[in-house]
Design a protein around this motif. Structure first.
Motif, PDB file in Angstrom:
ATOM      1  N   GLY A  87      92.340  30.132  48.025  1.00  0.00           N
ATOM      2  CA  GLY A  87      92.017  29.640  49.348  1.00  0.00           C
ATOM      3  C   GLY A  87      93.203  29.551  50.274  1.00  0.00           C
ATOM      4  O   GLY A  87      93.216  28.737  51.205  1.00  0.00           O
ATOM      5  N   ALA A  88      94.194  30.389  50.060  1.00  0.00           N
ATOM      6  CA  ALA A  88      95.366  30.397  50.933  1.00  0.00           C
ATOM      7  C   ALA A  88      95.889  31.821  51.043  1.00  0.00           C
ATOM      8  O   ALA A  88      95.750  32.623  50.118  1.00  0.00           O
ATOM      9  N   SER A  89      96.477  32.128  52.178  1.00  0.00           N
ATOM     10  CA  SER A  89      97.113  33.427  52.394  1.00  0.00           C
ATOM     11  C   SER A  89      98.620  33.240  52.383  1.00  0.00           C
ATOM     12  O   SER A  89      99.136  32.241  52.879  1.00  0.00           O
ATOM     13  N   VAL A  90      99.309  34.213  51.801  1.00  0.00           N
ATOM     14  CA  VAL A  90     100.765  34.160  51.717  1.00  0.00           C
ATOM     15  C   VAL A  90     101.341  35.306  52.538  1.00  0.00           C
ATOM     16  O   VAL A  90     100.913  36.460  52.395  1.00  0.00           O
ATOM     17  N   PHE A  91     102.307  34.975  53.378  1.00  0.00           N
ATOM     18  CA  PHE A  91     102.970  35.953  54.229  1.00  0.00           C
ATOM     19  C   PHE A  91     104.472  35.925  53.952  1.00  0.00           C
ATOM     20  O   PHE A  91     105.020  34.898  53.553  1.00  0.00           O
ATOM     21  N   ILE A  92     105.110  37.037  54.180  1.00  0.00           N
ATOM     22  CA  ILE A  92     106.563  37.116  54.166  1.00  0.00           C
ATOM     23  C   ILE A  92     107.023  37.209  55.618  1.00  0.00           C
ATOM     24  O   ILE A  92     106.539  38.056  56.378  1.00  0.00           O
ATOM     25  N   GLU A  93     107.939  36.358  55.978  1.00  0.00           N
ATOM     26  CA  GLU A  93     108.445  36.342  57.347  1.00  0.00           C
ATOM     27  C   GLU A  93     109.699  37.203  57.440  1.00  0.00           C
ATOM     28  O   GLU A  93     110.669  37.003  56.714  1.00  0.00           O
ATOM     29  N   ARG A  94     109.652  38.168  58.332  1.00  0.00           N
ATOM     30  CA  ARG A  94     110.790  39.050  58.569  1.00  0.00           C
ATOM     31  C   ARG A  94     111.051  39.096  60.071  1.00  0.00           C
ATOM     32  O   ARG A  94     110.208  39.558  60.830  1.00  0.00           O
ATOM     33  N   ALA A  95     112.224  38.607  60.455  1.00  0.00           N
ATOM     34  CA  ALA A  95     112.637  38.634  61.863  1.00  0.00           C
ATOM     35  C   ALA A  95     111.562  38.046  62.783  1.00  0.00           C
ATOM     36  O   ALA A  95     111.264  38.594  63.844  1.00  0.00           O
ATOM     37  N   GLY A  96     110.954  36.956  62.360  1.00  0.00           N
ATOM     38  CA  GLY A  96     109.976  36.280  63.196  1.00  0.00           C
ATOM     39  C   GLY A  96     108.573  36.821  63.125  1.00  0.00           C
ATOM     40  O   GLY A  96     107.670  36.279  63.758  1.00  0.00           O
ATOM     41  N   ARG A  97     108.346  37.867  62.346  1.00  0.00           N
ATOM     42  CA  ARG A  97     107.010  38.432  62.196  1.00  0.00           C
ATOM     43  C   ARG A  97     106.536  38.219  60.766  1.00  0.00           C
ATOM     44  O   ARG A  97     107.339  38.138  59.836  1.00  0.00           O
ATOM     45  N   LEU A  98     105.229  38.135  60.602  1.00  0.00           N
ATOM     46  CA  LEU A  98     104.632  37.833  59.312  1.00  0.00           C
ATOM     47  C   LEU A  98     103.933  39.055  58.738  1.00  0.00           C
ATOM     48  O   LEU A  98     103.168  39.722  59.422  1.00  0.00           O
ATOM     49  N   GLU A  99     104.220  39.329  57.458  1.00  0.00           N
ATOM     50  CA  GLU A  99     103.596  40.436  56.744  1.00  0.00           C
ATOM     51  C   GLU A  99     102.766  39.853  55.604  1.00  0.00           C
ATOM     52  O   GLU A  99     103.273  39.082  54.782  1.00  0.00           O
TER      53      GLU A  99
END
Length: 294
Positions: A87-99
């Protein structure tokens, strides 16, 4: 819609004492997010490995990995979600943007690792967005993950990185001499059994050890049998299925790396062969470190 730029940083979270620094691991709750839906809880972790445990997860959690070493020494990060992570999404933050790394649909596969590159001018940040609360009620659940930062020579287990691909071939003398100095564990013992997991593409080697020279954690545990003077160690070592490891007679010297509480096989010569290599190297003063031979 999740923003590409994270605007709510540590000074907001400090109002509710949810900013942490100089930690290897973190445990916290999401109650502050219930007071202000704009809050993104901030955590900064300063080690090369540790864990995150989020109790009553709220809106979002941002974890920055800032180990106390040069970023050039660690080029890959891996996270292993807990079994309750759902029930959660995980993002990687690179230079202020989320992948997007992990979707919020269902739970990730058991034992699944997610690895990503962390080299570059910016410290890696992991951004977790919890699913909305149902009918405004807090969900009584806990989610979290373990993390490790790996270098070029490290093996990211079961993820196709690093030295594991080379572990199927025998180590040469130079590699063996380095392994006894640099491995996370060095154990002398016997193979009791080998089991295979076709889904994970790994094999699990059950080891009965008479001597544990060193280990980074408690992968190998001491067993006390009757009589009490009979002391031995037991543990399990993972390797790739493609290595075709089989039970065999004779005494081995097992070396390797530890990842997420698991031992992964490196060099594993027969002990008598290791003794020959080590004696020759010591005579020629080519040994990389002193090794106890008792």
């Amino acid at each position: 819609m999740l923003p590409n730029v994270i605007l709510w940083v540590c000074f907001v979270a400090l109002r509710f004492h949810h900013c942490a620094a100089d930690l290897c691991s973190w445990t916290g709750g999401g109650f502050a997010a219930g007071l202000d839906s704009r809050i993104v809880l901030q955590v900064r972790l300063r080690c090369t490995e540790g864990s995150v445990r989020w109790v009553y997860p709220g809106q979002a959690l941002r974890v920055v990995l800032e180990p106390n070493l040069s970023s050039s020494q660690r080029t890959t990060a891996c996270i292993k979600p807990s079994p309750s992570f759902g029930g959660a999404s995980v993002f990687i933050e690179r230079a202020g943007r989320l992948e997007l790394l992990v979707t919020g649909d269902g739970r990730p596969e058991q034992q699944k690792l997610f690895c990503f590159r962390v080299d570059g001018p910016h410290r890696p940040a992991i951004y977790i967005q919890a699913s909305p609360q149902i009918d405004g009620h807090w969900s009584r659940r806990t989610m979290g993950f373990r993390y490790e930062l790996l270098g070029n020579s490290s093996a990211a287990p079961n993820h196709g990185h690093g030295g594991l691909q080379n572990s199927c071939r025998p180590c040469n003398d130079t590699e063996l001499l380095m392994a006894i100095c640099n491995s996370d564990f060095v154990v002398r013992g016997y193979i009791k059994n080998v089991s295979h997991n076709s889904k994970r593409q790994t094999s699990l080697v059950e080891v009965s050890a008479g001597r544990v020279y060193w280990q980074r954690s408690g992968v190998f545990e001491q067993q006390v049998g009757p009589p009490r003077s009979s002391l031995s160690w037991s543990g399990h070592i993972h390797t790739l299925l493609q290595c075709h490891v089989k039970p065999g007679d004779g005494e081995f010297l097992f070396t390797g790396s530890e990842h997420f509480g698991e031992a992964w096989l490196g060099c594993a010569p027969r002990y008598k062969n290791f003794l020959s290599v080590y004696h020759d190297a010591r005579t020629a003063r080519r040994n990389s470190c002193d090794f106890p031979l008792d």
